[in-house]
Design a protein around this motif. Sequence first.
Motif, short mmCIF file in Angstrom:
data_model
loop_
_atom_site.label_atom_id
_atom_site.label_comp_id
_atom_site.label_asym_id
_atom_site.label_seq_id
_atom_site.Cartn_x
_atom_site.Cartn_y
_atom_site.Cartn_z
N ALA A 257 0.85 -1.19 0.00
CA ALA A 257 0.00 0.00 0.00
C ALA A 257 0.88 1.23 0.00
CB ALA A 257 -0.94 0.03 1.21
N LEU A 258 0.31 2.35 -0.46
CA LEU A 258 1.01 3.63 -0.48
C LEU A 258 0.24 4.63 0.38
CD1 LEU A 258 1.76 3.82 -4.30
CD2 LEU A 258 3.37 3.20 -2.47
N ASP A 259 0.96 5.28 1.26
CA ASP A 259 0.39 6.34 2.11
C ASP A 259 0.91 7.65 1.53
OD1 ASP A 259 -0.49 8.01 4.11
OD2 ASP A 259 0.44 6.90 5.75
N LYS A 290 -3.55 6.89 -7.20
CA LYS A 290 -4.46 5.74 -7.25
C LYS A 290 -4.79 5.34 -8.68
CE LYS A 290 -9.07 4.20 -5.80
NZ LYS A 290 -8.69 2.78 -5.92
N GLU A 291 -4.91 6.34 -9.55
CA GLU A 291 -5.20 6.06 -10.96
C GLU A 291 -4.06 5.30 -11.64
OE1 GLU A 291 -7.95 10.07 -11.71
OE2 GLU A 291 -5.87 9.98 -12.43
N ALA A 292 -2.86 5.39 -11.06
CA ALA A 292 -1.67 4.81 -11.70
C ALA A 292 -1.30 3.43 -11.16
CB ALA A 292 -0.48 5.76 -11.54
N VAL A 297 -4.40 2.85 -1.75
CA VAL A 297 -3.81 4.16 -1.51
C VAL A 297 -4.50 4.82 -0.32
CG1 VAL A 297 -3.54 6.51 -2.43
CG2 VAL A 297 -3.08 4.52 -3.89
N ILE A 298 -3.70 5.24 0.64
CA ILE A 298 -4.17 6.03 1.78
C ILE A 298 -3.94 7.49 1.41
CG2 ILE A 298 -3.88 6.55 4.24
CD1 ILE A 298 -2.52 3.72 4.45
N GLY A 299 -4.98 8.31 1.53
CA GLY A 299 -4.85 9.72 1.16
C GLY A 299 -5.16 10.64 2.31
N LYS A 317 -11.44 8.20 -5.21
CA LYS A 317 -10.23 9.02 -5.19
C LYS A 317 -9.14 8.42 -4.30
CE LYS A 317 -12.48 13.34 -6.44
NZ LYS A 317 -12.84 14.72 -6.08
N VAL A 318 -9.55 7.69 -3.27
CA VAL A 318 -8.62 7.02 -2.36
C VAL A 318 -9.26 5.71 -1.92
CG1 VAL A 318 -7.51 9.12 -1.48
CG2 VAL A 318 -9.57 8.25 -0.35
N ASP A 319 -8.46 4.84 -1.32
CA ASP A 319 -8.99 3.61 -0.74
C ASP A 319 -9.18 3.73 0.77
OD1 ASP A 319 -8.90 1.70 -3.10
OD2 ASP A 319 -6.83 2.42 -3.08
N PHE A 320 -8.36 4.57 1.40
CA PHE A 320 -8.46 4.83 2.83
C PHE A 320 -8.33 6.33 3.06
CE2 PHE A 320 -6.94 0.49 2.58
CZ PHE A 320 -7.61 -0.17 3.61
#
Length: 657
Positions: A257-259, A290-292, A297-299, A317-320
């Motif tokens: 995951a990416l924060d 997230k589109e990429a 993705v945590i936003g 737009k985000v997952d978290f």
Amino acid sequence: MYRKLFSPKKIGTMTVRNRIVMTAMGNYLAEADGCVSDADIAFYGARAKGGVGLVITECACINLEIGKGNCHQMAVDNDEHIEGLKKLADEIHKYGSAIAVQIYHPGRQGIAAINGNTTMQAPSATECQAVHQPTHEMTKEEINDTIDRFIQGAKRLQKAGIDAVEVHGAHGYLIGEFLSPYTNKRTDEYGGSFENRMRFLDEIIAGIRRECGKNYPIIVRYSADEFMSYVGHPELGLNLEDGIKIAKHLEAQGVDALDVSCGIYETMNTAWEPVGFDQGWKIHIPTRVKEAVSIPVIGVSVIREPEYAEQILQEGKVDFVGSARQFFADPEWGNKAQQGKEKSIRKCISCLHCMESLMMTDINQMPMACAINYEGGKETHFGDAHLKQDGKNRVVAVVGAGPAGMEAARILAKRKFNPIVFEKNHEVGGQILYASKPPKKGKTAWLTDYQKAQLEDLGVEIRLNHAPTLEELKELNPYAVFVAQGSIPIMPKSLPGIEGEKIFTPIDILSGKVTLRDKKVAVIGSGMTGIETAELLGAQGNEVTVFEMEDKIGPGVFFQSLIDIMGRITEYGVKLFPKHRLIKIEGTTVTMETTDTKEAKIFNFDAIIVSLGTASNTELLEEMQTVFDKVVLLGDAAKVGRIEGAIGSGYKAAFEL
């Protein structure tokens, strides 16, 4: 109501019960040796109990000797830290939440004085322009040692039962310094090309995978845009296109995951935003990421309201949704949202007292504090579980419905006292009514909204348009009288001309009692109230000049807030004159004296605003102290200060009564 917000989602093998993430923030609660403290466990436990699905702790040191941010910070650099981390994990799991620990090294943004007075390690000897600490370029041996420390730190987290590791590559700390061409000037395999700048982080990720196995979740936090444009250098550092490229690379490396955050110390306001930044202002950044990628993705984006959190989740737009300060301000945010109790949420007002207090921790040896949540970081001593229920419906008169008076009434009611609140104005809020009026300050009124809703829920009687007489207070036969009358503007009568008809106070302007448009206006004094009044006047189309007797504009104003507001008043063409002392006023003619050269200067205006501070309102105070046994002064009535002082004095007085 918030279907997406309260739906579960996996990060790698870890299931998070909802989409609410408390992102990392320092707190100065750990033991001096880096071990998790009871205060840490209570702090993070309160957030898990309050509905946060994934708790991410403050950044933990992988090298406590030469890589810490403050002297009471969690660490993962030896096995002695495992036991405390396990207790913390157990506390979070008790409430069905997951926990990740963020691991980091401050790099060039560390403070040498608390790191053995050595030069700070960095990819290159590029001094940070915010902290100005001595820095040296890391040797290959230091790079290899640091990589191994990250890997071993993650292994200890896994042994402690921590659900995931978050590798901190954001905000200009060491890993981020390797990623960015602004801070990485190396010419070896760790610098230059994109692949080389990624190598330091890649080797950390690969090592964690090797040691912890393919099923241990790895989250990477990184700045997808360093916003060097904010300081006038858009050509420097990482921009969003770079951030998207990094995201794709990290997904290919097997990150779970990416924060996504942004900014570094030089562009601090884009990472830890002052009040001038709106909710959602940077949501486009995690959205583009997230589109990429296909991993979660945590936003973050100054997220405060459940409605907005649900909206950006529904829109994909985000997952978290992530926030640190919001859950510091109200650990029960998640539960309140799920129960449909939005009005009872104590929304963070972005005042930055948390950041200001964090930067002072090693000086005053006090943990970070929240201006509007006195219990934050003090959960081992304060909170509902510690409130005595011994009020016995005894009456407590509270004179004044500003933040101090309402906070006192809230706690008194919880203790089963019968607080009766008197307010001379037609609405509650006190100084907050005025503080929320300048441009971009509307969030400040959220505090009043929260306090008002709390007192309504608790059935507290509020008598508006009512300044009580001594006789009225006597008739109540109160157990105690809490005096929260606030403060009044200082208008020194020793200054010639101070009482002229074109002389006004900031309250005159902020309250709307006096409206000036297309006028030539002077503001005397550039504290926060003065400079915000100047901004409002500028927004209303006036030609504004600010005078300040100190050497710089904004004395006593926290630098992040000052940068924020100065960027806006510049747009209104506000003129600034530091080192100018007011000598006299003759009608609308102002005589100033420069403090360095003692030169007299004469200026002409249409109106003059005197903002020289405030003094405690002592109306009826002496009589009350004579008549009643328990008279307690709160907020500005006791000592003129800011929101945190008002809330703290109200809470403590009610807690200790």
